[in-house]
Design a protein around this motif. Structure first.
Motif, PDB file in Angstrom:
ATOM      1  N   GLY A 126      17.536 -36.133  33.387  1.00 34.00           N
ATOM      2  CA  GLY A 126      16.578 -35.991  34.469  1.00 34.00           C
ATOM      3  C   GLY A 126      17.244 -35.441  35.715  1.00 34.00           C
ATOM      4  N   ASN A 127      16.411 -35.067  36.696  1.00 35.96           N
ATOM      5  CA  ASN A 127      17.021 -34.446  37.883  1.00 35.96           C
ATOM      6  C   ASN A 127      17.844 -35.441  38.690  1.00 35.96           C
ATOM      7  OD1 ASN A 127      14.831 -35.914  38.822  1.00 35.96           O
ATOM      8  ND2 ASN A 127      14.229 -34.391  40.353  1.00 35.96           N
ATOM      9  N   ALA A 128      17.627 -36.744  38.521  1.00 35.03           N
ATOM     10  CA  ALA A 128      18.466 -37.718  39.226  1.00 35.03           C
ATOM     11  C   ALA A 128      19.906 -37.675  38.717  1.00 35.03           C
ATOM     12  CB  ALA A 128      17.892 -39.125  39.064  1.00 35.03           C
ATOM     13  N   ALA A 129      20.082 -37.359  37.438  1.00 35.18           N
ATOM     14  CA  ALA A 129      21.429 -37.288  36.868  1.00 35.18           C
ATOM     15  C   ALA A 129      22.092 -35.944  37.144  1.00 35.18           C
ATOM     16  CB  ALA A 129      21.372 -37.541  35.364  1.00 35.18           C
ATOM     17  N   LEU A 130      21.356 -34.974  37.658  1.00 34.72           N
ATOM     18  CA  LEU A 130      21.899 -33.641  37.919  1.00 34.72           C
ATOM     19  C   LEU A 130      22.282 -33.440  39.379  1.00 34.72           C
ATOM     20  CD1 LEU A 130      19.382 -31.562  35.765  1.00 34.72           C
ATOM     21  CD2 LEU A 130      21.707 -32.210  35.151  1.00 34.72           C
ATOM     22  N   ALA A 134      26.503 -29.660  45.464  1.00 32.18           N
ATOM     23  CA  ALA A 134      25.828 -28.390  45.697  1.00 32.18           C
ATOM     24  C   ALA A 134      24.312 -28.516  45.567  1.00 32.18           C
ATOM     25  CB  ALA A 134      26.343 -27.343  44.710  1.00 32.18           C
ATOM     26  N   ARG A 135      23.866 -29.405  44.677  1.00 33.31           N
ATOM     27  CA  ARG A 135      22.423 -29.582  44.460  1.00 33.31           C
ATOM     28  C   ARG A 135      22.039 -31.008  44.845  1.00 33.31           C
ATOM     29  NH1 ARG A 135      23.928 -26.163  40.261  1.00 33.31           N
ATOM     30  NH2 ARG A 135      22.650 -24.270  40.075  1.00 33.31           N
ATOM     31  N   LYS A 136      21.515 -31.140  46.046  1.00 31.37           N
ATOM     32  CA  LYS A 136      21.154 -32.463  46.536  1.00 31.37           C
ATOM     33  C   LYS A 136      19.851 -32.960  45.902  1.00 31.37           C
ATOM     34  CE  LYS A 136      24.603 -32.447  49.455  1.00 31.37           C
ATOM     35  NZ  LYS A 136      25.771 -33.330  49.261  1.00 31.37           N
ATOM     36  N   ALA A 137      18.929 -32.026  45.651  1.00 35.02           N
ATOM     37  CA  ALA A 137      17.627 -32.412  45.084  1.00 35.02           C
ATOM     38  C   ALA A 137      17.219 -31.391  44.033  1.00 35.02           C
ATOM     39  CB  ALA A 137      16.578 -32.520  46.185  1.00 35.02           C
ATOM     40  N   PRO A 138      17.781 -31.477  42.827  1.00 34.07           N
ATOM     41  CA  PRO A 138      17.435 -30.496  41.784  1.00 34.07           C
ATOM     42  C   PRO A 138      15.934 -30.511  41.478  1.00 34.07           C
ATOM     43  CG  PRO A 138      19.329 -31.832  41.134  1.00 34.07           C
ATOM     44  CD  PRO A 138      18.747 -32.472  42.347  1.00 34.07           C
ATOM     45  N   GLY A 139      15.398 -29.326  41.355  1.00 34.26           N
ATOM     46  CA  GLY A 139      13.977 -29.194  41.032  1.00 34.26           C
ATOM     47  C   GLY A 139      13.755 -28.908  39.565  1.00 34.26           C
ATOM     48  N   PHE A 140      14.629 -29.392  38.713  1.00 37.88           N
ATOM     49  CA  PHE A 140      14.491 -29.151  37.276  1.00 37.88           C
ATOM     50  C   PHE A 140      15.139 -30.296  36.524  1.00 37.88           C
ATOM     51  CE2 PHE A 140      18.662 -27.674  38.308  1.00 37.88           C
ATOM     52  CZ  PHE A 140      19.439 -27.906  37.188  1.00 37.88           C
ATOM     53  N   ALA A 141      14.846 -30.374  35.262  1.00 35.47           N
ATOM     54  CA  ALA A 141      15.469 -31.344  34.353  1.00 35.47           C
ATOM     55  C   ALA A 141      15.772 -30.621  33.046  1.00 35.47           C
ATOM     56  CB  ALA A 141      14.552 -32.540  34.113  1.00 35.47           C
ATOM     57  N   LEU A 142      16.688 -31.179  32.277  1.00 43.39           N
ATOM     58  CA  LEU A 142      17.086 -30.542  31.020  1.00 43.39           C
ATOM     59  C   LEU A 142      16.163 -30.982  29.884  1.00 43.39           C
ATOM     60  CD1 LEU A 142      20.995 -30.789  31.180  1.00 43.39           C
ATOM     61  CD2 LEU A 142      19.472 -28.972  32.004  1.00 43.39           C
ATOM     62  N   LEU A 143      16.027 -30.088  28.924  1.00 43.81           N
ATOM     63  CA  LEU A 143      15.188 -30.364  27.765  1.00 43.81           C
ATOM     64  C   LEU A 143      15.947 -31.202  26.744  1.00 43.81           C
ATOM     65  CD1 LEU A 143      13.685 -26.789  27.215  1.00 43.81           C
ATOM     66  CD2 LEU A 143      12.737 -28.660  28.588  1.00 43.81           C
ATOM     67  N   GLY A 144      15.209 -31.947  25.942  1.00 43.43           N
ATOM     68  CA  GLY A 144      15.817 -32.691  24.851  1.00 43.43           C
ATOM     69  C   GLY A 144      16.142 -31.780  23.679  1.00 43.43           C
ATOM     70  N   GLU A 145      17.172 -32.139  22.930  1.00 44.43           N
ATOM     71  CA  GLU A 145      17.570 -31.343  21.781  1.00 44.43           C
ATOM     72  C   GLU A 145      16.775 -31.739  20.539  1.00 44.43           C
ATOM     73  OE1 GLU A 145      21.882 -30.286  21.267  1.00 44.43           O
ATOM     74  OE2 GLU A 145      22.097 -32.062  22.531  1.00 44.43           O
ATOM     75  N   PRO A 393      15.345 -25.006  30.484  1.00 45.55           N
ATOM     76  CA  PRO A 393      13.989 -24.443  30.585  1.00 45.55           C
ATOM     77  C   PRO A 393      14.050 -23.104  31.322  1.00 45.55           C
ATOM     78  CG  PRO A 393      14.281 -26.197  32.201  1.00 45.55           C
ATOM     79  CD  PRO A 393      15.566 -26.121  31.428  1.00 45.55           C
ATOM     80  N   PHE A 394      13.881 -22.019  30.611  1.00 48.98           N
ATOM     81  CA  PHE A 394      14.098 -20.697  31.200  1.00 48.98           C
ATOM     82  C   PHE A 394      12.951 -20.258  32.103  1.00 48.98           C
ATOM     83  CE2 PHE A 394      17.159 -20.611  27.773  1.00 48.98           C
ATOM     84  CZ  PHE A 394      18.230 -19.942  28.339  1.00 48.98           C
ATOM     85  N   ASP A 395      11.906 -21.040  32.202  1.00 51.55           N
ATOM     86  CA  ASP A 395      10.843 -20.715  33.152  1.00 51.55           C
ATOM     87  C   ASP A 395      11.140 -21.267  34.541  1.00 51.55           C
ATOM     88  OD1 ASP A 395      10.654 -23.336  32.440  1.00 51.55           O
ATOM     89  OD2 ASP A 395       8.472 -23.353  32.166  1.00 51.55           O
ATOM     90  N   ASN A 396      12.325 -21.857  34.728  1.00 48.85           N
ATOM     91  CA  ASN A 396      12.724 -22.416  36.003  1.00 48.85           C
ATOM     92  C   ASN A 396      14.000 -21.709  36.453  1.00 48.85           C
ATOM     93  OD1 ASN A 396      14.158 -24.297  37.900  1.00 48.85           O
ATOM     94  ND2 ASN A 396      12.382 -25.610  37.496  1.00 48.85           N
TER      95      ASN A 396
END
Length: 486
Positions: A126-130, A134-145, A393-396
């Motif tokens: 999730g974005n809390a773990a990212l 450099a990125r204080k508030a990421p606006g994305f999260a990673l997808l599950g495999e 997610p390549f749309d982000n």
């Protein structure tokens, strides 16, 4: 009616990991609550486990597809998604697991022995773990495999101390029925037994198991009759007992030629297991000859005539009758002595310890190769870059910039430059192909932009694919020139 199935093809699919959550904490009078998206749960794995209460692979014959549950996506307020439950499949003791190419993956012997047949996919962050400097508030999260998908072959090999081998209708099933409490099918026609019968025999303080292997014929090791299907059941037997029909009326058959034919088939058969619990090859296993059907007068005379021949080979010989039960007690104690001797000479092996092989510190974890099938194309292979691509997610745009930073830190950009990659060359990582843009300042300080965007992706002066297509159509006279381009 029960069925015996000892070989099946099993399709296993592990569960996919849940997607990470991109969320911002919202609370009254706290407009800058910060990211609080939780991680996705890992997908469940498919596990094979030995259960002594399972004696056949029949369930997998009717249900050849097995799938574990997926992990759930992460949620706001730093809540992680639940993990997918593992799917544990019970298999008989002595199950050998083969891959699609026939390679032996595991030999499952002993109660509780486990094999992870398909590993579940990782959950996305999730974005809390990212969050980083450099990125204080990421606006994305990673997808599950996605979870692993495999096609396996399960072969059951009976775990018996004594294996009874012989021609069809030699009386093997009858012998098992009088030596133990087993009740196999018995009839006066060949190939009555279509599945190995297992019986438990007690002789004094020794208890052992006897397997009745279906009738073998010359050419069994090459696939004739039922040989190849059931020869595997003698691989684990510590002692092999030749059951000879001394009352057969078939022309050209006699006890000596029958045993010689069976010995040739056993010598020709190549077990699939390279190391079978310390057992020697089939040709070197202890032998015992059982001259059966001595209740027939002619058979008794023939048994007495050939006893010396088998004794000269160093094999114990016993003349018995499954009908009158003559000679069964000496045979039982002789088998018990051989089994006990084998157990003393071959103690159970200690459970193998897991071997951990850490990656070398100087191992980059990836390779870059030029794709000679297309000019200017490169292929990046490696567990880490391929996993990162699957999670992106390549749309982000911000997620794409994060991927570029990870690849730059890994050294992919530097390796592409060394191999002569030029702007616009196609670079394939996993299932994704994109144009390489070396002017993208990957790995540098990320400028602050809106959530889900990355200003670096907008700093390129290269002509876009839409612009190149438009210019091509203008040259062919299919479209007019845009006034802004003049």
């Amino acid at each position: 009616m029960s069925r015996f199935v000892d070989r099946v093809v099993l399709h296993v699919s592990a569960g996919s990991g849940g997607h990470g959550c991109s969320s911002v904490h919202r609370e009254k009078f706290k407009p800058l609550g910060g990211p609080d998206g939780g991680n996705g749960g890992h997908g469940g794995s498919v596990i094979l486990e030995v259960d002594l209460g399972v004696h056949t692979l029949l369930d997998f014959h009717f249900h050849p597809h097995a799938k574990a549950s997926n992990g759930k996506p992460g949620m706001g307020s730093n809540r992680e998604g639940p993990r997918g439950g593992d799917l544990v499949l019970k298999v008989p003791d002595g199950t050998v697991v083969l891959g699609e190419d026939g390679e032996v993956l595991a030999d499952l012997v002993g109660a509780g022995t486990r094999l992870v047949a398909a590993r579940g996919g990782r959950g996305g962050l999730g974005n809390a773990a990212l969050v980083s400097r450099a990125r204080k508030a990421p606006g994305f999260a990673l997808l599950g495999e996605e979870g692993e998908t495999r096609e396996l072959v399960l072969e059951m090999k009976s775990v018996a101390d004594v294996g009874l081998v012989g021609f069809p209708s030699a009386g093997k099933s009858s012998l098992v029925s009088v030596l133990s409490a087993a009740k196999p099918k018995i009839a006066d026609y060949p190939f009555t037994t279509l599945a190995p019968n297992l019986g438990v025999v007690s002789a004094g303080e020794t208890t052992f198991t006897v397997a009745d292997v279906p009738g073998l014929i010359p050419g069994a090791s090459d696939g004739r009759g039922l040989g190849l299907d059931f020869l595997r059941h003698v691989e684990r037997c510590a002692v092999l007992a030749h059951v000879v029909d001394c009352a057969t009326l078939e022309p050209g058959r006699d006890p000596v030629s029958d045993v010689d034919a069976l010995e040739a088939e056993l010598a020709a058969y190549q077990p699939a297991l390279s190391a079978d619990n310390g057992l020697v090859g089939l040709a070197d296993r202890p032998r015992i000859v059982v001259l059966n059907k001595a209740d027939v007068p002619e058979a008794a005379e023939l048994a007495e005539f050939v006893t010396e021949e088998f004794a000269s080979r160093g094999w114990p010989v016993f003349t018995v009758s499954a009908v009158s039960r003559d000679g069964l007690k000496p045979l039982t104690f002789a088998l018990a002595d051989l089994v006990e001797k084998f157990r003393l000479d071959n103690p159970p092996p200690e459970p193998s310890r897991p071997v951990i092989r850490p990656v070398a510190r100087d191992d980059s974890g990836f390779t870059v190769e030029r794709d000679h099938s297309a000019r200017g194309d490169f292929v990046v292979r490696g567990a880490r870059p391929e996993r990162w691509v699957r999670q992106t997610p390549f749309d982000n745009d911000e997620a794409v910039g994060y991927l570029a930073d990870r690849l730059a830190r890994l050294g992919v950009e530097e390796q592409l430059e060394k191999l002569g990659a030029e702007p616009g060359d196609a670079v394939t990582i996993g299932a994704v192909t994109f144009e390489w843009e070396p002017t993208l300042p990957a790995g540098v300080e990320v400028p602050l932009t809106g959530r889900g965007t990355d200003a670096r992706l907008e700093q390129t002066d290269r002509v876009s694919a839409h612009e190149r297509k438009h210019a091509h159509r203008v040259r062919r006279g299919l479209e007019g020139i845009d006034p802004e381009e003049q």
